[in-house]
Design an enzyme around this catalytic site. Structure first.
Site, PDB file in Angstrom:
ATOM      1  N   ASP A 291     -54.225  35.471 -31.531  1.00  0.00           N
ATOM      2  CA  ASP A 291     -53.720  36.843 -31.815  1.00  0.00           C
ATOM      3  C   ASP A 291     -52.930  37.538 -30.694  1.00  0.00           C
ATOM      4  OD1 ASP A 291     -53.829  39.510 -33.688  1.00  0.00           O
ATOM      5  OD2 ASP A 291     -54.467  40.263 -31.853  1.00  0.00           O
TER       6      ASP A 291
ATOM      7  N   ASN B 236     -54.404  47.985 -27.034  1.00  0.00           N
ATOM      8  CA  ASN B 236     -53.093  47.762 -26.549  1.00  0.00           C
ATOM      9  C   ASN B 236     -52.713  49.496 -25.709  1.00  0.00           C
ATOM     10  OD1 ASN B 236     -52.270  49.535 -28.803  1.00  0.00           O
ATOM     11  ND2 ASN B 236     -51.327  47.778 -29.827  1.00  0.00           N
TER      12      ASN B 236
END
Length: 342
Positions: free
Chosen positions: A215, A26
């Site tokens: 996810d 991320n």
């Protein structure tokens, strides 16, 4: 200790390694939980498929049926090497249990730490007929107790799969102008066309591909709710109810179900529309609960804004999530007691 080797010549434990790249993480540099889950499933699929083909017979591919609860013990970052090891720990007549461990390695210092432990269940499907489940070659156990413990785990997961399938009728509908911190404010969906690169030799979606997409959606729900950096803390058992074929359009939907002071539970399910080759009604293929935590820029846990529940269904799901949270917390305390007494 685990079981060792099939009855005859077969695969031993295997290990896969890969360095974590920027596209695995991320914006804060933490590797996506879905990336780790995909690697876990790849290792499990390799060792179980090898085992199921270790004796002469009809060729087959092992298909993922279930992933037991998986905790993310420590975050993995860009530049770390993920070392994923897999070993078969139990076989029934038609299924294989695989234990997978993930170690994160700092290649500059050589330091390693455990980040994940997972248990996966596979079934062997014939290459000639995808609806035909083949028999699994048995393994030899170092102790009789190992076989008995494995049989107990098998019966427990089999029962849980049936219970989960019974409650899989829910549908997520869009909410117009939702209030902040409500379920409708953070709920999210992702639509994906299943292509050849997503699929096994059978032409059905890899379990790891599905888990990675799940996810991703869970992470979007958590980020929308907290508006901070979020990471996967754990995944409850993921049940694969139906196969997803190449050419299907799948909708991955997620919604917040429960929040504690420092964690949030997100329910995610996958619906498939197989309209390309054989048109039929949409069906529920996969379902699971993901737990996320909110982190500061320094990587410290942050308080989670409390979920505002409005409808009776939302209140019921909140109480169910609270029950799962308290049950997990109690189990963790029991596991910690022997360590504190040493």
């Amino acid at each position: 200790m685990s079981a060792r080797g099939p009855a005859g010549d077969g695969p031993a434990a295997i290990q896969l390694s890969r360095i974590m790249r920027p596209d695995d993480a991320n914006i804060a540099g933490n590797v996506h939980g879905g990336t780790i889950l995909k690697m876990i499933e790849e290792a499990g699929a390799i060792i179980s498929t090898r085992h199921c083909n270790s004796q002469s017979g009809e060729p087959c591919v092992a298909a993922l049926a279930r992933v037991e609860r998986t905790d993310f013990l420590s975050p993995m970052c860009i530049g770390d090497v993920a070392n994923v090891s897999a070993e078969i720990t139990y076989t029934s007549k038609h299924s294989v249990e695989v234990q997978v461990n993930v170690l994160s390695e700092n290649i500059l210092t050589g330091a390693k730490r455990m980040t994940n432990r997972a248990t996966l269940w596979y079934v062997p499907l014939s290459l000639k007929n995808v609806d035909k489940v083949l028999e699994v070659p048995p393994i030899q156990y170092a102790w009789k107790e190992l076989e008995e413990e494995g049989r107990k785990r098998y019966e427990e997961q089999k029962l849980e799969r049936l219970v989960t399938k019974e409650r899989n009728g829910d549908i997520i509908f869009p909410v117009i102008n939702p209030e902040p911190y409500t379920v409708g404010c953070s709920q999210s969906s992702l639509i994906h066309l299943v292509g050849p690169s997503d699929c096994t030799l059978h032409g059905f979606v890899h379990g790891g591909v599905t888990m990675k997409l799940m996810d991703e959606v869970a992470g979007i729900v958590a980020a929308r709710h907290c508006k901070t950096n979020v990471v996967t803390a754990s995944v409850d058992a993921i049940n694969f109810h139906e196969k997803i074929k190449k050419g299907c359009v799948i909708t991955i939907s997620g919604r917040m179900t429960f929040t504690s002071n420092k964690s949030m539970e997100i329910e995610v399910f996958v619906d498939a529309d197989p309209f390309v080759d054989e048109p039929k009604e949409r069906y529920r293929a996969v379902s699971a609960f993901f737990t996320y935590v909110s982190l500061s820029k320094e990587g410290k846990p942050l308080p989670v804004p409390q979920l505002v529940v409005e409808s009776e269904d939302e209140k019921r799901r909140f109480e169910d999530g609270k029950g799962r949270y308290l049950q997990t917390k109690a189990k963790r305390q029991v596991q910690m007691q022997p360590l504190t007494q040493q």
